[in-house]
Scaffold this active site. Structure first.
Site, mmCIF file in Angstrom:
data_model
loop_
_atom_site.group_PDB
_atom_site.id
_atom_site.type_symbol
_atom_site.label_atom_id
_atom_site.label_comp_id
_atom_site.label_asym_id
_atom_site.label_seq_id
_atom_site.Cartn_x
_atom_site.Cartn_y
_atom_site.Cartn_z
ATOM 1 C CE LYS A 135 -4.161 -1.795 2.279
ATOM 2 N NZ LYS A 135 -5.139 -1.503 3.349
ATOM 3 C CG ASP A 172 -8.485 0.877 3.875
ATOM 4 O OD1 ASP A 172 -9.248 0.006 3.399
ATOM 5 O OD2 ASP A 172 -7.251 0.753 3.878
#
Ligand code: ATR
Length: 283
Positions: free
Chosen positions: A69, A105
Site C-alpha cells: 500500500k 479504507d
C-alpha cells in the site's frame, strides 16, 4: 465491436487469504456483469514492474493490499484526497493512460458505522483510537472528516501515536496505551485498530470498558474472529458494538463502481457469504 469485459485484480504478498475476490465476484454475479476480479501474488521486488505493466495488460484497475500500500502511494501518477491524507493506496485505476491511486479504507470505516450504528457521528465529539499503524491512519482520516474534534490516539509505542498526531494536525493527541482507561470516561467512540484482543480473554483487553460512558460505541476493525473479546465485553456491558467486517465490505464499493460502472450494495446476503467464509477459516 463489443466492449471487452472489464478485468480487475487484487495484488498482495501473500494473497491467498484475501477475501476481496469473493466480494467482487459476488457483485459481478449478482448484477449479471461479465467482468472479472482475480488475486495476483506480487512479491515486493516485482511490484514496480507489475504497476508498470498495468496499462499495457488491459486491466481497468484493482486493489492493493499488504505489503504494497505504501509503495503504491509512492508510485502512482495521481492520488485522491484520502490517499494523500492517509499515505497509502488501496485502489488503483487508469485515467487517460495515467495510473491513479485512491484509498477507500476511511470511507469503508465510516460507511460500516453509518449502516450498523446510524447517527454514530452525530455528537461529533471525542474518539479514542487504539493503535497507530496503517489502519489507524485511515480511521483518523474518517473521524476528522466526520467532524470529531477531540481524537485521542493511544499506542503501545507512544512515539508512533505522536507521529500520527503531528501528521494529522489539530484535534489529535498522542497517548500511551496504558492511559486508555483514564481517557475513556468522556469518550463517545472507541476504535481498536491493534491486533490486541484478536484472541484471548478479558486480560488482553486494551482498556477497562467500565470506564466508558453508557452511550459509547465500540468498534473493532479486526474481523477475524467476528466477535473479538473487546466487542464481546462491550456488548456484555450494554454498549453498542460494531465488528469490522462491514469495513472490508464497504471499502470495496468505490473500486467496484469505478471499474465496473455500477455502485454495488453491501447487503445481508454478501455479509452472510463472507461471515461463512470467516467461520470456516477460524473453525
Ligand atoms: P496495521 O497497518 O494493521 O495498523 P501495524 O502498522 O503493524 O498494522 O500496526 C499494528 C498496531 O497494533 C500498532 O499500533 C501496534 O503497536 P506498536 O506501534 O507499539 O507496535 C499495535 N500492537 C500490535 N501488537 C500489540 C500488542 N501486543 N500490544 C499492544 N499493541 C499492539
Amino acid at each position: 465491436m463489443p466492449e471487452k469485459p472489464a478485468r480487475a485484480f487484487v495484488c498482495g504478498h501473500p494473497i491467498a487469504h484475501s477475501r476481496s475476490p469473493k466480494v467482487h465476484r459476488h457483485w459481478l454475479r449478482r448484477y449479471g456483469l461479465t467482468g472479472s476480479y482475480d488475486p495476483i501474488d506480487v512479491a515486493p521486488d516485482g511490484f514496480a514492474d507489475f504497476l508498470e505493466s498495468l496499462v499495457r495488460t488491459g486491466f481497468v484497475g484493482g486493489n492493493v493490499t499488504i505489503p504494497h500500500k505504501e509503495a503504491a502511494f509512492r508510485a502512482v501518477g495521481r492520488l485522491d484526497a484520502a490517499a494523500s491524507a492517509i499515505g497509502a493506496v488501496n485502489t488503483l485505476w487508469i485515467e487517460k493512460g495515467v495510473l491513479c491511486g485512491g484509498n477507500t479504507d476511511a470511507e469503508g470505516f465510516a460507511a460500516n458505522l453509518d449502516q450498523r450504528a446510524p447517527g454514530w457521528d452525530a455528537r461529533g465529539g471525542t474518539a479514542l483510537v487504539l493503535g497507530a499503524g496503517g489502519a489507524s491512519r485511515a480511521v483518523l482520516h474518517a473521524l476528522k472528516q466526520r467532524g470529531f474534534g477531540d481524537i485521542r490516539v493511544a499506542n503501545r509505542t507512544k512515539e508512533r501515536a505522536a507521529e500520527l498526531a503531528h501528521a494529522f494536525g489539530a484535534g489529535i493527541s498522542a497517548h500511551s496505551l496504558a492511559d486508555a482507561t483514564r481517557l475513556a470516561a468522556d469518550t463517545d467512540v472507541v476504535v481498536n485498530t491493534t491486533s490486541l484482543g484478536m484472541r484471548g480473554g478479558d486480560a488482553d483487553l486494551p482498556l477497562d470498558l467500565d470506564a466508558l460512558p453508557a452511550h459509547a460505541l465500540v468498534t473493532d476493525i479486526v474481523y477475524v474472529p467476528l466477535e473479538t473479546p473487546l466487542l464481546r465485553a462491550a456488548r456484555r456491558r450494554g454498549l453498542v458494538a460494531v465488528d469490522g467486517l462491514g469495513m472490508l465490505l464497504h471499502q470495496a464499493v468505490p473500486g467496484f463502481e469505478r471499474w465496473f460502472g455500477l455502485r454495488p450494495e453491501v447487503d445481508q446476503e454478501l455479509r452472510l457469504l463472507i461471515e461463512a467464509d470467516i467461520r470456516s477459516a477460524v473453525g
